[in-house]
Write an enzyme that holds these catalytic residues in place. Structure first.
Site, PDB file in Angstrom:
ATOM      1  N   GLY A  77       0.813  -1.215   0.000  1.00 25.33           N
ATOM      2  CA  GLY A  77       0.000   0.000   0.000  1.00 25.33           C
ATOM      3  C   GLY A  77       0.843   1.260   0.000  1.00 25.33           C
ATOM      4  N   GLY A 118       8.044  -4.705   9.446  1.00 23.64           N
ATOM      5  CA  GLY A 118       7.771  -3.662   8.448  1.00 23.64           C
ATOM      6  C   GLY A 118       6.805  -2.622   8.985  1.00 23.64           C
ATOM      7  N   THR A 139       3.716 -11.360  15.136  1.00 23.97           N
ATOM      8  CA  THR A 139       4.125 -12.155  13.974  1.00 23.97           C
ATOM      9  C   THR A 139       4.182 -13.611  14.402  1.00 23.97           C
ATOM     10  OG1 THR A 139       5.955 -12.810  12.552  1.00 23.97           O
ATOM     11  CG2 THR A 139       6.561 -11.535  14.454  1.00 23.97           C
ATOM     12  N   ASP A 141       6.128 -15.567  13.088  1.00 25.64           N
ATOM     13  CA  ASP A 141       7.534 -15.963  12.897  1.00 25.64           C
ATOM     14  C   ASP A 141       8.388 -15.784  14.150  1.00 25.64           C
ATOM     15  OD1 ASP A 141       6.963 -16.604  10.308  1.00 25.64           O
ATOM     16  OD2 ASP A 141       7.667 -14.723   9.469  1.00 25.64           O
ATOM     17  N   GLY A 184       8.576 -19.332   7.945  1.00 27.77           N
ATOM     18  CA  GLY A 184       9.817 -18.869   8.571  1.00 27.77           C
ATOM     19  C   GLY A 184      10.785 -18.466   7.477  1.00 27.77           C
ATOM     20  N   ARG A 185      10.724 -17.183   7.107  1.00 28.95           N
ATOM     21  CA  ARG A 185      11.542 -16.715   5.988  1.00 28.95           C
ATOM     22  C   ARG A 185      13.004 -16.576   6.358  1.00 28.95           C
ATOM     23  NH1 ARG A 185       8.119 -11.535   4.752  1.00 28.95           N
ATOM     24  NH2 ARG A 185       7.587 -11.922   6.914  1.00 28.95           N
ATOM     25  N   GLU A 236      10.572 -22.670   5.382  1.00 28.69           N
ATOM     26  CA  GLU A 236      10.579 -22.258   3.972  1.00 28.69           C
ATOM     27  C   GLU A 236      11.866 -21.513   3.595  1.00 28.69           C
ATOM     28  OE1 GLU A 236       7.256 -19.542   3.462  1.00 28.69           O
ATOM     29  OE2 GLU A 236       7.888 -18.345   5.182  1.00 28.69           O
TER      30      GLU A 236
END
Ligand code: F6P
Length: 359
Positions: A77, A118, A139, A141, A184-185, A236
């Protein structure tokens, strides 16, 4: 006289527990005689022209135990501002101006921003531009600095653990290798905790690069030992020693993390002729009702957020440390990511019970 007004919004990827924060904040605001105004669809609600919702006790009754967020959320956005030094971005001045006008028109005493790295970065920038903001970290995560735990994480771990319980019975019956892909980036908290709780044999996380040879050797060793199955949990974002994280193209055309379970399945089948199956848990980990632990954490966070507004402690976020709800500077939350320490107690305990990290 107009009652004191405080805003709240939920931003970024949703997670279980957001509605519990909203409920707690609404009750605490009402007790003080304040109006809690809910902005829809994250920060976008501050500039969309859609009037915020009055979140009275009646309006928030019966939502505490539900997943998602009644306010809606977006992770893109006008306020694009990624978290941390990796990906810093700045809110356009025109958007800051429009946001400031909303604060003035509504005469907001403060705004509670519930978000991940973020969103808290965006919150920090609005605070630095002079707006009275407090943060609530969220989060699944669990990778936010300045808090030992975020709500949503425990629900995601529960999801991974109970998926492993189910996969275990079918894998055992067919004597298969099963690969479960978890979220889990950049941090492997979900895979680590879910894997240990669900009795995984191999856990792969971004913080410990893996070696395909070691994984295959472990599968073969377990076969020789007569193990009925081998259960692998892969975050991931996990990556091999000599390579990058695995990505695939999504339906909308952008490249997204994911696909590690298929790569592992191909590799193990090619080298062992074993029957391998995969399961990608995906957004199941983010959906559904929060666990009791997450409801409690989210409630404590919502309560403290309203207190922070009352005390005028803007630029601060609530945090969980040593089993207590405390405060931390917003800036601390976004400066870097909280990752699994490969020599931490849980990694060592996992190794001690024979879990391999593929290294
Ligand atoms: O931040 C939580 C997270 O669940 C990540 O682990 C995952 O990669 C990402 O969000 C997916 O988010 P979305 O599909 O909403 O873009």
């Amino acid at each position: 006289m107009q009652p004191t007004r405080v805003g709240i919004l939920t931003s970024g990827g949703d997670c279980p527990g957001l509605n519990a924060v909203i409920t707690a904040a609404s009750r605490c605001a009402e007790k003080r005689g304040w109006d809690l105004l809910g902005f829809c669809d994250g920060f976008e609600g501050l500039i969309s022209g859609t009037p915020p919702r009055l979140l009275s006790r009646k309006e928030t009754s019966g939502i505490m135990h539900t997943g998602g967020t009644i306010l809606g959320t977006v992770n893109r956005g006008h306020f694009i501002s990624r978290g941390g030094p990796r990906n810093a971005g700045f809110i356009p001045p025109e958007i800051i101006g429009r946001t400031r006008r909303t604060f003035e028109e509504l005469n907001l005493r403060g705004l509670i921003v519930v978000g991940g790295d973020g969103s808290l970065n965006t919150a920090l920038q609005l605070h630095q531009a002079g707006m009275p903001i407090v943060g609530v970290p969220k989060t699944i995560d669990n990778d936010l600095e300045a808090t030992a735990m975020t709500f949503g994480f425990d629900s995601a771990v529960e999801c991974v653990g109970s998926a492993l319980d189910r996969l275990h019975t079918t894998a055992t019956s067919h004597k298969r290798v099963m690969v479960l892909e978890a979220m889990g980036r950049h941090a492997g908290w979900i895979a680590l905790h879910g894997g240990v709780a669900g009795g995984a044999d191999i856990i792969l996380i971004p913080e410990i690069p893996f070696d395909f040879d070691k994984i295959v050797a472990e599968v073969v060793r377990r076969d020789k030992e007569g193990a009925a199955c081998t259960m692998i949990v892969a975050a991931e974002g996990a990556a091999p020693l000599s390579g990058r994280q695995f990505r695939h193209r999504s339906a909308s055309g952008d490249k997204r993390l994911g696909g590690i379970s298929d790569v592992l399945a191909r590799e193990i089948t090619a080298r062992t002729s074993r029957d391998v199956r995969t399961c990608v848990l995906g957004h199941l980990q983010r959906g559904g009702a929060p666990t009791m632990t997450d409801r409690i954490l989210a409630t404590c966070f919502g309560v403290r957020a309203v207190e922070l507004v009352a005390e005028g402690k803007f630029g601060t976020m609530v945090s969980h440390k040593d089993h207590r709800t405390v405060d931390a500077p917003l800036a601390d939350a976004v400066q870097r990511m909280r990752k699994v320490d490969p020599s931490s107690h849980l990694v060592l305990a996992a190794r001690a019970v024979g879990i391999s990290f593929g290294d």
